[in-house]
Design a protein around this motif. Structure first.
Motif, PDB file in Angstrom:
ATOM      1  N   ILE A  19      78.087  12.866  21.426  1.00 26.59           N
ATOM      2  CA  ILE A  19      76.850  12.126  21.695  1.00 26.59           C
ATOM      3  C   ILE A  19      75.661  12.949  21.203  1.00 26.59           C
ATOM      4  CG2 ILE A  19      77.723  10.827  23.680  1.00 26.59           C
ATOM      5  CD1 ILE A  19      76.186  12.924  25.424  1.00 26.59           C
ATOM      6  N   ASN A  20      74.587  12.253  20.875  1.00 27.72           N
ATOM      7  CA  ASN A  20      73.341  12.923  20.480  1.00 27.72           C
ATOM      8  C   ASN A  20      72.476  13.127  21.717  1.00 27.72           C
ATOM      9  OD1 ASN A  20      73.344  12.926  17.355  1.00 27.72           O
ATOM     10  ND2 ASN A  20      74.041  10.869  17.933  1.00 27.72           N
ATOM     11  N   LEU A  21      71.891  14.294  21.836  1.00 32.39           N
ATOM     12  CA  LEU A  21      71.081  14.616  23.012  1.00 32.39           C
ATOM     13  C   LEU A  21      69.689  15.080  22.568  1.00 32.39           C
ATOM     14  CD1 LEU A  21      72.269  14.787  26.074  1.00 32.39           C
ATOM     15  CD2 LEU A  21      71.679  17.194  25.832  1.00 32.39           C
ATOM     16  N   ILE A  57      78.367  17.604  22.261  1.00 34.86           N
ATOM     17  CA  ILE A  57      76.948  17.278  22.344  1.00 34.86           C
ATOM     18  C   ILE A  57      76.267  17.755  21.063  1.00 34.86           C
ATOM     19  CG2 ILE A  57      74.794  17.910  23.500  1.00 34.86           C
ATOM     20  CD1 ILE A  57      76.201  17.658  26.157  1.00 34.86           C
ATOM     21  N   GLU A  58      75.564  16.825  20.418  1.00 36.24           N
ATOM     22  CA  GLU A  58      74.815  17.173  19.200  1.00 36.24           C
ATOM     23  C   GLU A  58      73.348  17.345  19.548  1.00 36.24           C
ATOM     24  OE1 GLU A  58      75.595  14.425  16.021  1.00 36.24           O
ATOM     25  OE2 GLU A  58      77.772  14.715  16.149  1.00 36.24           O
ATOM     26  N   ILE A  59      72.835  18.519  19.221  1.00 34.22           N
ATOM     27  CA  ILE A  59      71.412  18.792  19.435  1.00 34.22           C
ATOM     28  C   ILE A  59      70.799  19.120  18.071  1.00 34.22           C
ATOM     29  CG2 ILE A  59      71.570  19.629  21.817  1.00 34.22           C
ATOM     30  CD1 ILE A  59      71.472  22.489  20.052  1.00 34.22           C
ATOM     31  N   LEU A 115      75.139  21.663  16.088  1.00 33.72           N
ATOM     32  CA  LEU A 115      73.742  21.676  15.631  1.00 33.72           C
ATOM     33  C   LEU A 115      73.600  20.619  14.540  1.00 33.72           C
ATOM     34  CD1 LEU A 115      70.970  23.084  15.848  1.00 33.72           C
ATOM     35  CD2 LEU A 115      71.769  24.724  14.140  1.00 33.72           C
ATOM     36  N   ASP A 116      72.917  19.516  14.890  1.00 36.19           N
ATOM     37  CA  ASP A 116      72.818  18.336  14.028  1.00 36.19           C
ATOM     38  C   ASP A 116      71.703  18.516  12.997  1.00 36.19           C
ATOM     39  OD1 ASP A 116      73.396  15.796  13.146  1.00 36.19           O
ATOM     40  OD2 ASP A 116      72.892  14.789  15.026  1.00 36.19           O
ATOM     41  N   ASP A 117      71.763  17.737  11.941  1.00 32.92           N
ATOM     42  CA  ASP A 117      70.690  17.667  10.937  1.00 32.92           C
ATOM     43  C   ASP A 117      70.366  19.024  10.335  1.00 32.92           C
ATOM     44  OD1 ASP A 117      70.642  15.060  11.710  1.00 32.92           O
ATOM     45  OD2 ASP A 117      68.748  15.172  12.795  1.00 32.92           O
ATOM     46  N   ILE A 176      78.065  23.365  12.929  1.00 34.48           N
ATOM     47  CA  ILE A 176      76.827  22.854  12.362  1.00 34.48           C
ATOM     48  C   ILE A 176      77.144  21.595  11.560  1.00 34.48           C
ATOM     49  CG2 ILE A 176      75.628  25.075  12.284  1.00 34.48           C
ATOM     50  CD1 ILE A 176      76.205  25.203   9.296  1.00 34.48           C
ATOM     51  N   LYS A 177      76.223  20.643  11.616  1.00 38.92           N
ATOM     52  CA  LYS A 177      76.378  19.416  10.842  1.00 38.92           C
ATOM     53  C   LYS A 177      75.367  19.432   9.697  1.00 38.92           C
ATOM     54  CE  LYS A 177      77.720  15.608  12.746  1.00 38.92           C
ATOM     55  NZ  LYS A 177      77.714  14.316  13.496  1.00 38.92           N
ATOM     56  N   LEU A 178      75.874  19.546   8.486  1.00 35.58           N
ATOM     57  CA  LEU A 178      74.999  19.560   7.311  1.00 35.58           C
ATOM     58  C   LEU A 178      74.412  18.175   7.140  1.00 35.58           C
ATOM     59  CD1 LEU A 178      77.289  21.471   4.765  1.00 35.58           C
ATOM     60  CD2 LEU A 178      75.609  22.426   6.370  1.00 35.58           C
TER      61      LEU A 178
HETATM   62 MG    MG Z   1      74.288  13.146  15.355  1.00 37.53          MG
END
Ligand code: MG
Ligand code: C2E
Ligand code: MG
Ligand code: MG
Length: 282
Positions: free
Chosen positions: A114-116, A146-148, A176-178, A197-199
């Motif tokens: 989920i995005n937080l 959890i994506e922050i 770690l999103d974005d 990490i999400k590129l």
């Molecule tokens: Mg996300």
């Protein structure tokens, strides 16, 4: 004449401001109504593990039920108005209930992410709300991710780190999103307690150019040397996939494999994407 232009300029400026303000109020009202009427739903987008071809995780992405309004428009308004707190609790509850539904049907190995928002992270009731919801549904916290974003560091870096460590202590995976938008200081990676990490799509898009291949390869190596997994998001193209695989990227998410899905998740739950990849190699 100059006077007239000046006047018009102000008029134009005022109208634009009013419009933006009215748009925000309109969205705020839509959100308040949606909370009251439970008019939200979650779509789920698969995240595929490159080494196995299997779905590792589904990212929950919020939508309004009857209105076609992008979350990139309504989430900022929800954050500004604090409505994100009640919306966010609904998202958490829904995601954990979905994990429970799958478990009851014998599907038990895929995580949900989920995005937080930063406001949710700093909410003093977040931790006990999560604990209670896991308990109510008899779900292991390690099934949730959890994506922050790095924005959580802006308000109070020490506090953010403490909260993230507490969540990790519960068994939750933090991503770690974005990554690659904003400041994305590489230095963050050495102290922010995340597992992945999400590129960002904007980085992955640049990946098609040769020179940038080396930059992303190095970024993946750096992440791995810090014991972080790497997810590439927004992958639409087979060439991007091949390059990311060669560069050692761990997970991939994007329209190439699947758009965010509305139900019918059981059909795709155990799908292996290796066949898909084999059939699409140029
Ligand atoms: Mg996300
Ligand atoms: P995000 O967390 O970075 O999510 C990825 C976004 O990229 C999603 O947009 C997804 O639909 C889109 N996407 C995935 N693959 C592709 C692709 O191959 N090509 C393209 N063009 N797009 C792709 P979406 O669903 O519109 O969400 C936008 C943002 O809204 C999310 O970005 C996230 O920051 C926020 N958001 C969504 N749901 C929630 C939520 O429940 N809570 C919070 N706080 N934020 C949310
Ligand atoms: Mg993202
Ligand atoms: Mg994003």
């Amino acid at each position: 004449n100059a006077k007239k232009t000046g006047k018009n300029k102000y008029l134009f400026f005022d109208q634009r401001m009013t419009l933006a303000f009215e748009e925000k109020i309109k969205i705020e009202n839509i959100l308040r109504k949606a909370i009251k009427e439970k008019n939200f739903k979650l779509l789920y987008q698969p995240i595929i593990e490159i080494s196995t071809g299997e779905i590792a995780c589904f990212e929950a992405l919020l939508r309004l039920k009857n209105i076609n309004l992008s979350p990139s428009l309504f989430i900022p308004v929800a954050e500004e108005t604090d409505l994100i707190l009640s919306i966010g609790r609904w998202v958490i509850k829904q995601a954990i209930k979905q994990l429970k539904k799958w478990e009851d049907k014998g599907y038990k190995n895929k995580h949900i992410a989920i995005n937080l928002s930063p406001k949710q992270l700093y909410d003093t009731k977040l931790f006990s709300f999560l604990q209670d919801t896991f308990k109510e549904n008899d779900i292991d916290p390690s099934m949730l991710e959890i994506e922050i974003t790095e924005n959580v560091l802006i308000e109070n870096r020490e506090e953010a780190i403490k909260i993230l460590q507490k969540l990790k202590g519960l068994g939750i995976t933090i991503a770690l999103d974005d990554f690659g938008t904003g400041y994305s200081s590489l230095n963050y990676l050495t102290f922010i307690p995340v597992d992945k990490i999400k590129l960002d799509k904007s980085l992955s898009d640049k990946f098609l150019e040769l020179r940038n291949t080396q930059v992303i390869d190095s970024l993946i190596s750096l992440a791995h040397s810090l014991n972080l997994k790497v997810v590439a998001e927004g992958i639409e193209d087979m060439k991007q996939y091949e390059k990311l695989k060669r560069g050692g990227c761990d997970y991939i998410q994007g329209y190439l494999f699947s758009k965010p899905l509305n139900g019918e998740l059981e059909k795709i739950y155990n799908k292996n994407f290796f066949d898909f990849i084999a059939n699409n190699i140029s």
